[in-house]
Scaffold this active site. Sequence first.
Site, short mmCIF file in Angstrom:
data_model
loop_
_atom_site.label_atom_id
_atom_site.label_comp_id
_atom_site.label_asym_id
_atom_site.label_seq_id
_atom_site.Cartn_x
_atom_site.Cartn_y
_atom_site.Cartn_z
N GLU A 129 0.81 -1.31 -0.14
CA GLU A 129 0.05 0.01 -0.01
C GLU A 129 0.94 1.38 0.00
O GLU A 129 0.59 2.16 -0.50
CB GLU A 129 -0.90 0.09 1.32
CG GLU A 129 -1.79 1.19 1.35
CD GLU A 129 -2.78 1.36 0.21
OE1 GLU A 129 -3.61 0.47 0.05
OE2 GLU A 129 -2.54 2.21 -0.56
N GLY A 134 1.95 7.16 -0.66
CA GLY A 134 2.30 7.28 0.81
C GLY A 134 1.08 6.57 1.74
O GLY A 134 0.63 5.59 1.76
N ASP A 201 10.45 8.83 -9.89
CA ASP A 201 9.89 8.08 -8.84
C ASP A 201 8.19 7.98 -9.14
O ASP A 201 7.84 7.04 -8.87
CB ASP A 201 9.87 9.00 -7.49
CG ASP A 201 9.07 8.73 -6.66
OD1 ASP A 201 9.36 7.72 -5.77
OD2 ASP A 201 8.41 9.80 -6.37
N LYS A 205 5.78 4.52 -9.52
CA LYS A 205 4.43 4.64 -9.13
C LYS A 205 3.13 4.49 -10.19
O LYS A 205 2.35 3.76 -9.97
CB LYS A 205 3.91 5.87 -8.21
CG LYS A 205 5.00 5.93 -6.90
CD LYS A 205 4.91 7.40 -6.39
CE LYS A 205 6.00 7.44 -5.16
NZ LYS A 205 5.97 8.91 -4.61
N1 LIG Z 1 10.25 8.40 3.03
C1 LIG Z 1 8.89 8.34 2.69
O1 LIG Z 1 8.08 9.18 3.12
C2 LIG Z 1 8.32 7.13 1.84
C3 LIG Z 1 7.21 7.32 1.39
C4 LIG Z 1 6.58 6.14 0.73
C5 LIG Z 1 7.49 4.98 0.30
N2 LIG Z 1 8.72 5.17 0.80
C6 LIG Z 1 9.53 3.93 0.59
O2 LIG Z 1 10.01 3.37 1.83
C7 LIG Z 1 11.29 2.81 1.37
C8 LIG Z 1 12.13 3.20 2.75
O3 LIG Z 1 12.24 4.75 2.55
P1 LIG Z 1 12.97 5.62 3.73
O4 LIG Z 1 12.37 6.92 3.45
O5 LIG Z 1 12.49 4.92 4.94
O6 LIG Z 1 14.43 5.26 3.52
P2 LIG Z 1 15.70 5.57 4.48
O7 LIG Z 1 15.20 6.56 5.46
O8 LIG Z 1 16.71 5.85 3.62
O9 LIG Z 1 15.80 4.31 5.15
C9 LIG Z 1 16.38 3.26 4.50
C10 LIG Z 1 17.00 2.17 5.56
O10 LIG Z 1 17.37 0.95 5.14
C11 LIG Z 1 18.49 0.74 5.49
N3 LIG Z 1 19.35 0.24 4.43
C12 LIG Z 1 19.34 0.46 2.99
N4 LIG Z 1 20.20 -0.31 2.24
C13 LIG Z 1 20.40 -1.26 3.07
C14 LIG Z 1 21.29 -2.61 2.99
N5 LIG Z 1 21.55 -2.97 1.75
N6 LIG Z 1 21.29 -3.41 4.01
C15 LIG Z 1 20.71 -3.19 5.24
N7 LIG Z 1 19.97 -1.97 5.40
C16 LIG Z 1 19.84 -1.12 4.48
C17 LIG Z 1 19.22 2.24 5.73
O11 LIG Z 1 20.32 2.14 6.72
P3 LIG Z 1 21.63 3.32 7.00
O12 LIG Z 1 20.53 4.07 7.66
O13 LIG Z 1 22.44 2.56 7.85
O14 LIG Z 1 21.68 3.84 5.54
C18 LIG Z 1 18.14 2.85 6.54
O15 LIG Z 1 17.94 2.32 7.67
C19 LIG Z 1 11.64 3.08 0.11
O16 LIG Z 1 11.53 1.74 -0.39
C20 LIG Z 1 10.99 4.34 -0.05
O17 LIG Z 1 10.76 4.46 -1.50
C21 LIG Z 1 9.29 6.25 1.41
#
Ligand SMILES: NC(=O)c1ccc[n+]([C@@H]2O[C@H](COP(=O)([O-])OP(=O)(O)OC[C@H]3O[C@@H](n4cnc5c(N)ncnc54)[C@H](OP(=O)(O)O)[C@@H]3O)[C@@H](O)[C@H]2O)c1
Length: 433
Positions: A129, A134, A201, A205
Site C-alpha cells: 500500500e 504514501g 519516482d 508509481k
Molecule cells: N520516506 C517516505 O516518506 C516514503 C514514502 C513512501 C514510500 N517510501 C519507500 O519506503 C522505503 C524506505 O524509505 P525511507 O525513506 O525510510 O528510506 P531511508 O530513510 O533511507 O531508510 C532506509 C533504511 O534502510 C537501510 N538500508 C539501506 N540499504 C540497506 C542494505 N543494503 N542493507 C541493510 N540496510 C539497508 C538504511 O540503513 P542506513 O541508515 O544505515 O543507511 C536505512 O535504515 C523506500 O522503498 C521508499 O521508496 C518512503
Amino acid sequence: MKSIKLGILGIGNVAKGTYQTLELNRKKIEGSIGASIEIVKILNRRPDVDRGIDIPKELYVTDPYEIIEDSEIDIVVELIGGIEPATTYMADALKAGKHVVTANKAALAANGKMLQNLAQENHVMLRFEASVGGGIPIINAITTSLLSNDFDEILGILNGTTNYILTQMTDNGLAYEDVLKDAQQKGLAEADPTADVEGYDVANKLSILISLIFGVDIPPQDIPTQGITSVTTEDINYATEFGYKVKLLASAKKQDDVFSCNVEPTLVPFSHPIASVSNEFNAIYLTGNAVDDLMFYGKGAGPLPTGSAVMGDIISIARRIEKESDYDLLPLLRYDEKLSCIGEGQHQYYIRLSAADKPGVLGNISSTFGRFGIGIASMVQRAEGDEEKNTVPLIFIVYKTERTVLDEALQELVDKKYVEAIGSVMQVHRPAH
Ligand SMILES: NC(=O)c1ccc[n+]([C@@H]2O[C@H](COP(=O)([O-])OP(=O)(O)OC[C@H]3O[C@@H](n4cnc5c(N)ncnc54)[C@H](OP(=O)(O)O)[C@@H]3O)[C@@H](O)[C@H]2O)c1
C-alpha cells in the site's frame, strides 16, 4: 491471545514511522486483529549509529537472513528501499514462507510480477500500500471497493517534492533552483533529488497503478517521462493567465484498445480538483464507469503517513493469520493482451516560442501549424521581449495533436527561421467531461 511476529528490514524514516504507528495505536490495532503484534527483529546495518528513536537494542540484527530465515517470524516488512538487495530479500522471504509488506515502489515497478508469482507459489501474501501515495489508501481502494469498476483514465500527483516546488514557484514567483534548495533544507527533498525532479519516482508509481487498474505490465522505463527541471516561472505565469496550474501529472488513458501513459509537467485547468492539490500533498483522480469521479488526497510521504499505510497492510495480513484464512493475492498484473502502450496519444499543448519582432511572422507560424493539421486554440503575444535579438515571446495553446507531429512542425519553424527558439512545450489536460 496469538502473537504475530514481525521482522523489519531497515531502520530509516518509514521503518521508524511504522514502529511509532504501532506504539501510538497498539491497543486499537491489536483489538482489530484479535492477536498481539510483536516486532521481534529489526535489520540495522549500523547498530552503533544513533537512530533517534527509543528501540530496545536487543531487537537489532545486522544480518538480513537472521530475519528472512527465522522460523518464528510471520511477516517480513521490507523498508530498505532500492531495487537490490531489497528484491532478493523479499524473494527469499516469500520462498521461506513469510508474508511480505513493502513500501518499495522501485523494486515493485521492476520486479512486481516476479514477486507476486513467488507469493502465489508459496501461498503467502505480498502487500505494498505505501508504495504509491504514501498514506493514501489507493491500492486498497482499487483492489477491493472499486473492483467492480472499469476505468478509462487515471491522473495522479504522486510526488510531494515536485508538487511542493511547483506550488512555491506558482504562489511565490520563486525560481526552481531557489525552491529546490529550500525544500532540501526543510527535508522535503533528498540531497540527490534526481529521482524526484526527473519524474522517475512518479514513473515507478504510475507503473504499479497501471498494472492494478488496467492490467497492463508497463515497466517504468517504457513510460514517456519528463521531469520539472525545465519548468520556468515565466511558463507558470503564462499558464496562470490562460487559467491553468502547472503540475507534474502522471496520466494513463484507455480509449477502445489503445492505451497511452506519461509523466510530464502538464497544464491543469483551475476548475479541475487536482489543480487545487498543493505543496507536499498527493492526489489520485480516477473515473469509474459505475462510481464516477473520485479523488484520493493526502500525504504521499513522511514517516507517520507512510507508517500508517505499512501498518494497514500488516493488520490485513495479521487478521488472516489470526483467522487461519487462506492467503489472498491482490489482482496484480492481470495482463491484458489487447492493450499496448503506444506512447503519448493526442493532447492539447502549451507552446512558448521566441520569434522575430517583425510583420508576417505570426502568419507564417499559423500557416505552418495549419499544414501539420494543428489548430490554434489561444494565443498571447507580448510586446516586451529581447531587445538585442529583436525577438518577442509568443505563447500558444493548440488543439489536440500527437507530440511527434507537433515536434515536426516546431522543427520546421526553427529551420525556416520563423522562430528563433522553442522556449517550452507542455501538455494541457482537457477533462473528458
Ligand atoms: N520516506 C517516505 O516518506 C516514503 C514514502 C513512501 C514510500 N517510501 C519507500 O519506503 C522505503 C524506505 O524509505 P525511507 O525513506 O525510510 O528510506 P531511508 O530513510 O533511507 O531508510 C532506509 C533504511 O534502510 C537501510 N538500508 C539501506 N540499504 C540497506 C542494505 N543494503 N542493507 C541493510 N540496510 C539497508 C538504511 O540503513 P542506513 O541508515 O544505515 O543507511 C536505512 O535504515 C523506500 O522503498 C521508499 O521508496 C518512503
